[in-house]
Design a protein around this motif. Structure first.
Motif, PDB file in Angstrom:
ATOM      1  N   LEU A 117      46.799  48.761  23.514  1.00  0.00           N
ATOM      2  CA  LEU A 117      46.402  49.835  23.813  1.00  0.00           C
ATOM      3  C   LEU A 117      44.746  49.886  23.749  1.00  0.00           C
ATOM      4  O   LEU A 117      44.178  50.379  24.898  1.00  0.00           O
ATOM      5  N   PHE A 118      44.121  49.185  22.842  1.00  0.00           N
ATOM      6  CA  PHE A 118      42.814  49.180  22.906  1.00  0.00           C
ATOM      7  C   PHE A 118      42.275  48.261  24.270  1.00  0.00           C
ATOM      8  O   PHE A 118      41.463  48.881  24.743  1.00  0.00           O
ATOM      9  N   GLY A 119      43.078  47.272  24.437  1.00  0.00           N
ATOM     10  CA  GLY A 119      42.574  46.496  25.744  1.00  0.00           C
ATOM     11  C   GLY A 119      42.804  47.407  27.123  1.00  0.00           C
ATOM     12  O   GLY A 119      41.898  47.302  27.737  1.00  0.00           O
ATOM     13  N   TRP A 120      43.722  48.022  27.035  1.00  0.00           N
ATOM     14  CA  TRP A 120      44.055  48.765  28.026  1.00  0.00           C
ATOM     15  C   TRP A 120      42.792  49.883  28.349  1.00  0.00           C
ATOM     16  O   TRP A 120      42.455  50.029  29.409  1.00  0.00           O
ATOM     17  N   LEU A 121      42.640  50.614  27.246  1.00  0.00           N
ATOM     18  CA  LEU A 121      41.563  51.632  27.295  1.00  0.00           C
ATOM     19  C   LEU A 121      40.251  50.864  27.636  1.00  0.00           C
ATOM     20  O   LEU A 121      39.517  51.717  28.538  1.00  0.00           O
ATOM     21  N   LEU A 122      39.946  49.899  27.012  1.00  0.00           N
ATOM     22  CA  LEU A 122      38.651  49.181  27.414  1.00  0.00           C
ATOM     23  C   LEU A 122      38.373  48.962  28.907  1.00  0.00           C
ATOM     24  O   LEU A 122      37.320  49.077  29.321  1.00  0.00           O
ATOM     25  N   VAL A 123      39.337  48.444  29.443  1.00  0.00           N
ATOM     26  CA  VAL A 123      39.126  47.983  30.774  1.00  0.00           C
ATOM     27  C   VAL A 123      39.239  49.059  31.719  1.00  0.00           C
ATOM     28  O   VAL A 123      38.778  49.334  32.823  1.00  0.00           O
ATOM     29  N   MET A 124      40.170  50.255  31.136  1.00  0.00           N
ATOM     30  CA  MET A 124      40.228  51.440  32.022  1.00  0.00           C
ATOM     31  C   MET A 124      38.938  52.066  32.084  1.00  0.00           C
ATOM     32  O   MET A 124      38.360  52.524  33.123  1.00  0.00           O
ATOM     33  N   VAL A 125      38.050  52.246  31.025  1.00  0.00           N
ATOM     34  CA  VAL A 125      36.700  52.862  30.896  1.00  0.00           C
ATOM     35  C   VAL A 125      35.788  51.611  31.653  1.00  0.00           C
ATOM     36  O   VAL A 125      34.860  52.174  32.375  1.00  0.00           O
ATOM     37  N   TYR A 126      35.796  50.558  31.055  1.00  0.00           N
ATOM     38  CA  TYR A 126      34.789  49.758  31.624  1.00  0.00           C
ATOM     39  C   TYR A 126      35.512  48.700  32.531  1.00  0.00           C
ATOM     40  O   TYR A 126      35.681  47.386  31.909  1.00  0.00           O
ATOM     41  N   PRO A 127      35.641  48.742  33.748  1.00  0.00           N
ATOM     42  CA  PRO A 127      36.429  47.682  34.659  1.00  0.00           C
ATOM     43  C   PRO A 127      35.919  46.378  34.621  1.00  0.00           C
ATOM     44  O   PRO A 127      36.540  45.228  34.538  1.00  0.00           O
ATOM     45  N   ASP A 128      34.621  46.263  34.340  1.00  0.00           N
ATOM     46  CA  ASP A 128      34.187  44.997  34.542  1.00  0.00           C
ATOM     47  C   ASP A 128      34.417  44.103  33.304  1.00  0.00           C
ATOM     48  O   ASP A 128      34.239  42.803  33.327  1.00  0.00           O
ATOM     49  N   LEU A 129      34.803  44.658  32.227  1.00  0.00           N
ATOM     50  CA  LEU A 129      35.131  43.806  31.105  1.00  0.00           C
ATOM     51  C   LEU A 129      36.311  42.953  31.360  1.00  0.00           C
ATOM     52  O   LEU A 129      36.577  42.273  30.450  1.00  0.00           O
ATOM     53  N   ALA A 130      37.022  43.140  32.401  1.00  0.00           N
ATOM     54  CA  ALA A 130      38.161  42.394  32.738  1.00  0.00           C
ATOM     55  C   ALA A 130      37.798  40.819  32.615  1.00  0.00           C
ATOM     56  O   ALA A 130      38.806  39.926  32.353  1.00  0.00           O
ATOM     57  N   ALA A 131      36.398  40.708  32.920  1.00  0.00           N
ATOM     58  CA  ALA A 131      36.098  39.205  33.137  1.00  0.00           C
ATOM     59  C   ALA A 131      36.268  38.454  31.804  1.00  0.00           C
ATOM     60  O   ALA A 131      36.322  37.369  31.721  1.00  0.00           O
ATOM     61  N   LEU A 132      36.432  39.464  30.953  1.00  0.00           N
ATOM     62  CA  LEU A 132      36.373  38.863  29.321  1.00  0.00           C
ATOM     63  C   LEU A 132      37.893  38.145  29.423  1.00  0.00           C
ATOM     64  O   LEU A 132      37.955  37.142  28.343  1.00  0.00           O
ATOM     65  N   GLY A 156      47.006  44.325  27.344  1.00  0.00           N
ATOM     66  CA  GLY A 156      46.760  45.688  27.817  1.00  0.00           C
ATOM     67  C   GLY A 156      45.685  45.571  28.895  1.00  0.00           C
ATOM     68  O   GLY A 156      45.688  46.108  29.809  1.00  0.00           O
ATOM     69  N   SER A 157      44.600  44.987  28.700  1.00  0.00           N
ATOM     70  CA  SER A 157      43.393  44.769  29.405  1.00  0.00           C
ATOM     71  C   SER A 157      43.909  44.180  31.067  1.00  0.00           C
ATOM     72  O   SER A 157      43.496  44.630  31.772  1.00  0.00           O
ATOM     73  N   VAL A 158      44.801  43.263  30.904  1.00  0.00           N
ATOM     74  CA  VAL A 158      45.181  42.639  32.274  1.00  0.00           C
ATOM     75  C   VAL A 158      45.995  43.668  33.189  1.00  0.00           C
ATOM     76  O   VAL A 158      45.957  43.978  34.560  1.00  0.00           O
ATOM     77  N   PHE A 159      46.768  44.468  32.390  1.00  0.00           N
ATOM     78  CA  PHE A 159      47.481  45.640  32.952  1.00  0.00           C
ATOM     79  C   PHE A 159      46.760  46.588  33.463  1.00  0.00           C
ATOM     80  O   PHE A 159      46.797  47.169  34.686  1.00  0.00           O
ATOM     81  N   ALA A 160      45.707  46.924  32.505  1.00  0.00           N
ATOM     82  CA  ALA A 160      44.781  47.864  33.051  1.00  0.00           C
ATOM     83  C   ALA A 160      44.122  47.431  34.298  1.00  0.00           C
ATOM     84  O   ALA A 160      43.716  48.252  35.377  1.00  0.00           O
ATOM     85  N   PHE A 161      43.538  46.197  34.471  1.00  0.00           N
ATOM     86  CA  PHE A 161      42.935  45.622  35.412  1.00  0.00           C
ATOM     87  C   PHE A 161      43.556  45.463  36.694  1.00  0.00           C
ATOM     88  O   PHE A 161      43.210  46.045  37.799  1.00  0.00           O
ATOM     89  N   VAL A 162      44.730  45.225  36.667  1.00  0.00           N
ATOM     90  CA  VAL A 162      45.671  45.227  38.097  1.00  0.00           C
ATOM     91  C   VAL A 162      46.123  46.508  38.375  1.00  0.00           C
ATOM     92  O   VAL A 162      46.208  46.831  39.716  1.00  0.00           O
TER      93      VAL A 162
END
Lengths: 248, 334
Positions: free
Chosen positions: B122-137, B204-210
């Motif tokens: 959830l944290f990863g998802w929210l992180l990338v939803m709010v700051y999409p650039d962070l997907a590069a992490l 989470g972040s990969v899902f938010a990113f795609v």
């Protein structure tokens, strides 16, 4: 598994069978451990390399790399490399070719053969012991552990001990001496000790020791010769004959 | 010396017995199939040897005969105490009794670790939803560029790699991750929590990113067949690792080493089956998940069915408990 394990001394564990007196098993140090590991590593890497060479030749011979399933080209060396230690330890009670070479084997902390689970575990923990590289974690921990254990051994409750083999020649030597020598058993032990270390001692020291010993035991010294090497040889011969009871 | 006459007579009488025992041990090593009489003789020889050893020690505690007899005793002891190899019964005991028992004891920890995993996701998802650039992490440059062009990195996977190769590499990777997550529990559980958290955040972040590029349903289609088992296994392995850390932090009445060994003994059967299920998940991920010819419905069915099998085996529900007669077999792991 839950009780605290008692180790009688720093470099031994005791093997107990029933109510009889126990036998001390010497714990293998960091040197033998590393030796065994490096020997085993050579075998594992060699297998993988040979496998790769074979398939490289096949592929250079013209067939496409994907014509052969990776289940044949890649799976066997991967399995060999990762299952080498656990499988060999389980089927030959704690021994691998490298450990045989170093004269050591894995046992449980009470000296008995370790369980299947213990063998699996001590090998899974290689994942941590080998961190960050070249077994730095395991090496450092066993350097400071009084039984030279790495993490995997602590988790699985295992110890590496020096192998003791009963050799027929040892029995023959011991009984010949006890049967025929005119010396008391403890005197025989001193003579046998000196003979065992003969090649490790410097010639002038061992000759002097042998002379002192023969004099103390009131045995005849060999005929004096001018040559120190001949003298050294004669003294050794004299001690051997003394043990076999060939001296009057 | 009258004492040594007795010694000679004793040696004369016993020496053949020792030689016979040494020979019997050698044949026993070469050939494990023996009849009862031979085994009985070996056991008797071992007991007689223990008495002889005591006698030899009283004559000369550090002598050559004592040392020979000690070495022979160690060999005979190993031969007599080597656990019997009963592969089938002990495997059955492991599957039907030890595994469910271990999983039962682990259940609260599994739930906590799963919660930690979901929280991280959830944290990863929210992180990338709010700051999409962070997907590069969490994603490589190549993956990001592909997604920006509207292509998922899983799309042409089978054009590049054959499914067998894919399955093998995924399997190896997942098994290493699971075993490392487990073993790192020995660092007071911190290593395990780090790996679980990291994997959760990645998911989470990969899902938010795609999702940002409207590809999330296709990623879901890729993940659904193997994901349920794979993620469950990661949580269970993480729970086993956390149990190791807990044993070190709260050893109770035991010493820390003893507590760790106890926890390790409890979690070994669980880890063995985790590895087996990762092999199965790897096969699904290589052959089913990336295949464009398999319908979404089939993939969902594979995902659900594989998870049901996983749950049934790990919890022991697969076997009728009442009909399983308790064997006297000692499990391989006790």
């Amino acid at each position: 598994m839950q009780e605290r394990i008692q180790y009688p001394s720093d470099n031994h564990i005791q093997l107990r069978g029933g109510d009889e007196a126990g036998v001390d098993l010497e714990i293998a140090g960091l040197g033998s451990r590393s030796y065994a590991y490096i020997a085993d590593l050579h075998i594992r890497v060699l297998f993988v390399l040979v496998w790769i060479f074979i398939w490289t030749f096949v592929f250079f011979g013209g067939s496409s790399m994907f014509a052969v399933s990776p289940w044949v080209t890649i799976l066997p060396p991967v399995l060999f490399y990762f299952l080498y230690h656990p499988v060999l330890e389980i089927i030959s009670s704690g021994r691998t070719p490298g450990k045989r070479l170093a004269g050591i084997r894995v046992v449980a902390a009470d000296g008995r053969p370790a369980s299947v689970g213990a063998h699996l575990l001590r090998n899974v923990f290689r994942l941590i012991d080998s961190l960050p590289t070249a077994y730095l974690v395991g090496f450092t921990i066993s350097l400071f552990h009084r039984h030279a254990l790495r993490l995997g051994d602590m988790a699985a409750g295992t110890v590496l001990i020096k192998e003791r083999r009963a050799k027929a020649a040892d029995l023959a030597d011991a009984t010949t001496a006890l049967n025929h020598s005119s010396l008391a058993p403890e005197q025989q032990a001193v003579v046998a000790d000196l003979l065992e270390r003969w090649t490790q001692l410097r010639a002038e020291h061992r000759s002097r020791l042998a002379e002192t010993l023969l004099q103390r035991l009131q045995q005849p010294l060999p005929e004096p010769t001018g040559n120190a090497r001949l003298r050294d040889h004669a003294l050794r011969r004299q001690l051997e004959r003394l043990l076999k009871g060939e001296l009057a | 010396m009258s004492g040594s006459d007795g010694l000679r007579r004793w040696l004369e009488k016993r020496q053949p017995a020792w030689e016979k025992l040494a020979r019997a041990l050698r044949t026993q090593r070469d050939n494990r199939r023996q009849d009862v009489v031979e085994v009985h003789r070996l056991d008797e020889g071992y007991r007689a040897l223990a008495r002889d050893l005591a006698l030899a020690r009283s004559i000369d505690p550090k002598g050559r005969l004592t040392r020979y007899l000690e070495a022979l005793y160690v060999e005979a002891h190993e031969a007599v105490h080597k656990p019997a190899r009963r592969l089938l019964p002990s495997t059955l005991t492991l599957v039907r009794r030890d595994l469910p028992a271990a999983m039962g004891a682990l259940r609260p920890t599994v739930l906590s670790v799963a919660a930690w995993f979901l929280l991280s996701a959830l944290f990863g998802w929210l992180l990338v939803m709010v700051y999409p650039d962070l997907a590069a992490l969490f994603a490589s440059q190549q993956m990001i560029e592909g997604v920006q062009d509207g292509e998922l990195w899983t799309d042409g996977l089978l054009n590049i790699i054959p499914p067998s190769m894919l399955a093998l590499s995924i399997m190896t990777n997942n098994i290493l991750v699971a075993l490392t997550a487990y073993a790192l529990g020995a660092l007071f559980g911190l290593g395990t929590l780090y790996i679980i958290g990291l994997n959760g955040m990645m998911l989470g972040s990969v899902f938010a990113f795609v999702r940002h590029y409207g590809l999330d349903d296709r990623l879901f289609e890729f993940v659904i067949a193997h994901g349920p088992v794979e993620l469950s296994v990661i949580c269970v392995a993480g729970a086993a690792g956390v149990r190791l850390g807990e044993a070190l932090l709260r050893p109770g009445n035991l010493s820390r080493t003893a507590a760790l060994r106890h926890a390790v003994g409890q979690t070994t059967p669980v880890m063995c089956f985790c590895v087996l299920f990762l092999v199965a998940a790897g096969l699904i991920e290589g052959y089913v998940s990336p295949s464009p010819n398999i319908a979404l419905g089939t993939k969902v069915a594979v995902g659900v069915a594989s998870w049901v099998v996983f749950y049934a085996v790990m919890s022991g529900r697969a076997w009728p408990a009442a009909r399983y007669r308790e064997h006297k077999n000692q499990s391989a792991f006790s």
